[in-house]
Design a protein around this motif. Sequence first.
Motif, PDB file in Angstrom:
ATOM      1  N   GLY B  52     -43.310  -9.078  -6.595  1.00 56.05           N
ATOM      2  CA  GLY B  52     -42.094  -8.657  -5.631  1.00 56.05           C
ATOM      3  C   GLY B  52     -40.924  -9.863  -5.430  1.00 56.05           C
ATOM      4  N   ALA B  53     -41.331 -11.000  -5.761  1.00 58.06           N
ATOM      5  CA  ALA B  53     -40.417 -12.164  -5.550  1.00 58.06           C
ATOM      6  C   ALA B  53     -39.209 -11.849  -6.623  1.00 58.06           C
ATOM      7  N   VAL B  54     -39.473 -11.355  -7.451  1.00 59.06           N
ATOM      8  CA  VAL B  54     -38.287 -10.958  -8.467  1.00 59.06           C
ATOM      9  C   VAL B  54     -38.162  -9.542  -8.201  1.00 59.06           C
ATOM     10  N   GLU B  55     -37.013  -8.981  -8.153  1.00 61.13           N
ATOM     11  CA  GLU B  55     -36.985  -7.477  -7.710  1.00 61.13           C
ATOM     12  C   GLU B  55     -36.957  -6.409  -8.967  1.00 61.13           C
ATOM     13  N   HIS B  56     -36.024  -6.725  -9.817  1.00 60.61           N
ATOM     14  CA  HIS B  56     -36.099  -5.911 -10.904  1.00 60.61           C
ATOM     15  C   HIS B  56     -36.657  -6.379 -12.398  1.00 60.61           C
ATOM     16  N   GLU B  57     -37.274  -5.607 -12.888  1.00 59.35           N
ATOM     17  CA  GLU B  57     -37.725  -5.805 -14.230  1.00 59.35           C
ATOM     18  C   GLU B  57     -36.528  -6.579 -15.266  1.00 59.35           C
ATOM     19  N   SER B  58     -35.365  -6.046 -14.855  1.00 53.92           N
ATOM     20  CA  SER B  58     -34.173  -6.227 -15.887  1.00 53.92           C
ATOM     21  C   SER B  58     -33.769  -7.782 -15.460  1.00 53.92           C
ATOM     22  N   ASP B  59     -34.275  -8.429 -14.194  1.00 51.89           N
ATOM     23  CA  ASP B  59     -34.013  -9.679 -13.969  1.00 51.89           C
ATOM     24  C   ASP B  59     -34.613 -10.591 -15.014  1.00 51.89           C
ATOM     25  N   LEU B  60     -35.722 -10.227 -15.705  1.00 50.40           N
ATOM     26  CA  LEU B  60     -36.271 -11.038 -16.285  1.00 50.40           C
ATOM     27  C   LEU B  60     -35.841 -11.059 -17.904  1.00 50.40           C
ATOM     28  N   VAL B  61     -34.989 -10.203 -18.114  1.00 48.80           N
ATOM     29  CA  VAL B  61     -34.413 -10.206 -19.371  1.00 48.80           C
ATOM     30  C   VAL B  61     -33.030 -10.986 -19.551  1.00 48.80           C
ATOM     31  N   ALA B  62     -33.160 -11.925 -20.442  1.00 46.81           N
ATOM     32  CA  ALA B  62     -32.113 -12.885 -20.718  1.00 46.81           C
ATOM     33  C   ALA B  62     -30.922 -12.288 -21.497  1.00 46.81           C
ATOM     34  N   ARG B  63     -31.468 -11.557 -22.456  1.00 44.81           N
ATOM     35  CA  ARG B  63     -30.431 -10.907 -23.643  1.00 44.81           C
ATOM     36  C   ARG B  63     -30.983  -9.294 -23.797  1.00 44.81           C
ATOM     37  N   THR B  64     -30.250  -8.517 -23.500  1.00 47.30           N
ATOM     38  CA  THR B  64     -30.789  -7.248 -24.079  1.00 47.30           C
ATOM     39  C   THR B  64     -30.617  -6.852 -25.545  1.00 47.30           C
TER      40      THR B  64
END
Lengths: 458, 458
Positions: B52-64
């Motif tokens: 939960g320290a990083v909120e969104h799955e999308s935060d982990l994506v550097a380039r979609t």
Amino acid sequence: MSTRLVVIGGDAAGGSAASQAKKRRPDLDVVLFERGRATSYSACGIPYWISGAVEHESDLVARTPEQHRANGLDVRMRTEVVGIDTDKGVVHWHDLDAGTEGTEPYDELVYATGSVPMRPPVEGIDADGVYGVQVLDDGVALRAELDSGRVRRVVVVGGGYIGLEIAEACRERGLDVTVVDRSATPVGTFDPDVGRFIADAVREEGVDLVLSDGVAAIDVGPDGRARAVVTASGRELPADLVVLGLGVRPNVRLAQEAGIPLGTSGGIAVDARMRTEVPGVWAAGDCVESVHRLSGQRIVVALGTHANKQGRVAGINIGGGYATFPGVIGTAITRTCSIEAARTGLAEHEAEAAGYEFLTAAVDSTTKAGYFPGAKPIRVKMTAERRTGRLLGAQIVGKEAAGKRIDALAICIWNEMTVDEILSLDLSYAPPFAPVWDPVLIAARKASEAVEADLRSC
Amino acid sequence: MSTRLVVIGGDAAGGSAASQAKKRRPDLDVVLFERGRATSYSACGIPYWISGAVEHESDLVARTPEQHRANGLDVRMRTEVVGIDTDKGVVHWHDLDAGTEGTEPYDELVYATGSVPMRPPVEGIDADGVYGVQVLDDGVALRAELDSGRVRRVVVVGGGYIGLEIAEACRERGLDVTVVDRSATPVGTFDPDVGRFIADAVREEGVDLVLSDGVAAIDVGPDGRARAVVTASGRELPADLVVLGLGVRPNVRLAQEAGIPLGTSGGIAVDARMRTEVPGVWAAGDCVESVHRLSGQRIVVALGTHANKQGRVAGINIGGGYATFPGVIGTAITRTCSIEAARTGLAEHEAEAAGYEFLTAAVDSTTKAGYFPGAKPIRVKMTAERRTGRLLGAQIVGKEAAGKRIDALAICIWNEMTVDEILSLDLSYAPPFAPVWDPVLIAARKASEAVEADLRSC
């Protein structure tokens, strides 16, 4: 008959030299003269003691006179060496408290007198209420002033490391603080673009910065106490207290009188083993000059970390071992207000002066993975030699966890690495510590691209 | 006719290779196959998203995928490459959602399939409720389990980096967590004396550590779901969820089937430009092997930072430039609970295996000047070659601001510096950042003394 080592100065360099020599050669008679009230203390810690972040003066002392004595050193406190006779091999001393005088013979002598704060030759500079911050006793006096409660407005003359640290300390004590500096950005050892970040951070903290303006005079009241700083442009900055943060110069008066040669920089000339040009006389710390490994020039750098190393080298050699001090590359770091700023190698103007042709690259990144909680901004700037791509200098400015990354780049410079080599380094990575490309690697990559583009256009 | 680059795998290595090649050579047709739902994401960030320290799955994506497409790449998501014909220069693909199949011709091929989690060949390992954490989709599944609310007890099999990070993440979510590891200390890439500090920190956080004990079986309930981990010693550890943290192995099945040679380590053999032994076929990332610069051995290191660099190197070369990946030295860092642990170079057992004779030195110091508020403990351990004094390895364990200091020592090792040379380095010093002797310099000094004492006694 035993051999006698006399050490002049009981702080970082002198204390280290005395301790090392005695440790290596227990039969040595070691006499350590210190004119102040403390030995082996952290002068760099004084601003933090003044702010109250460090509670006790004694916290700054790494080794007390009693501890040195327990290690077999003959420590003479509050005793100033006032003359050196290198022909006879004696020093003349003056006990500042007892008022007595005498001489002490030596076989080996370590000159470790440190530095003295620069004092601009302006009217009023010697008035009451004008302080340098160099030795622990200066800090004691300055803190007594601040504790007295009669100081509300402080003007700091000089926006270098110490100047800004003192300014922040006074600000933390709730005082009105103004810093005056001749340069357009504070901490002139940084490139101006990096200096601007520092200026912003300092101003955000509520410190008033007066830049591109020097000190013309100190206005002194009828009580003989400084009451304002008058700048070259004619501004009058009211002050209950004036602190000099203009940097320091090597304390070489005694050496000059004794015929111990100085180098081109004005510091005492020493070889890599810390020997002066006078047989049996060694020197170490803020009073000596060092070789800059990139420019090849001799320079004076007053930093506790060099003083400790140089003192250790002198002590090992005096103790019968072999050690050398290989020079410096201009690494420095400071935390001012909320900002960390660090540098290593040559700043742009230094690279120019040393005759290098260079390119620069700067990147803005984060101290941790961008998505990680607590990631803070960091800017890394690199200067690389044209054509070869050799890293000449680096500067880092940012928030928490930014500054200490400079060490990695200092070691790259030390080893004469190119920016292209640097970007391939196996540096540590995990999201709490860095983006997947560490900011220093991104900067190297960008610098490498600049070197390549430049080469393709030649 | 334009040249076509096909890239298999759209994470760090594949994404970097595709981007670099397209950037250098805009006329290139680039087709990127990714069997998962995301491109260019931080697998290393998954534990922090789970906690939960990083909120969104999308935060982990550097380039979609959309961002890659905007850069001109033809991205085929959820499309698995199921075969490579290197004679004909085509890959066979399978669209996982549409169920369709097809072939794609290539002139250049980048193999960047990453790694697969190790699964011990024990009974019950394929039961429901047993998860690996390798790709983002694994993280999605694991987090869904945790969010379901039916999980109270988690058993993590393997106490390596990922195992401990997942354990901490689950602990932060208030779950009961047990970690089982065959070794006597967790994170076996650290020396046992350093590993003990990590074990203490993990236990302090309330994680149950079962050490020197392997997994014998997974006990599966009548619903087909794992309900306990049975250890080699016969302990039964009840579990609502089992996470595999045993590390990974290179995903090389496709390459093997296609006749792309592996190296001695089991990873794909590549040269410094990331070329496999098959003309026109490149490989990068977790699936390849790298040269360890100290041992000279080929090893597989699954780390996002290497994958990014290797992908970049392949892409530059494919794009008509010249770049090389110079190998690794085993640098790694982790934050587990409140402790930071980092390593570089050879651990003791690795130095032994590589045939080095060595000495070790460890020092306990502080991250800032000892008197400075917020100074935290740090332990630095060094391994130096006997006689030469060359630094072979270093490990750091401590609190905040300890771990990243490993980069300095990684660069020392990279440049084959001796501990004696290291102790003279011009590293940054100011009280908020280091004692006057930085902990890494103290360790070098102590190691240097050990080397000298050893030489004197020979």
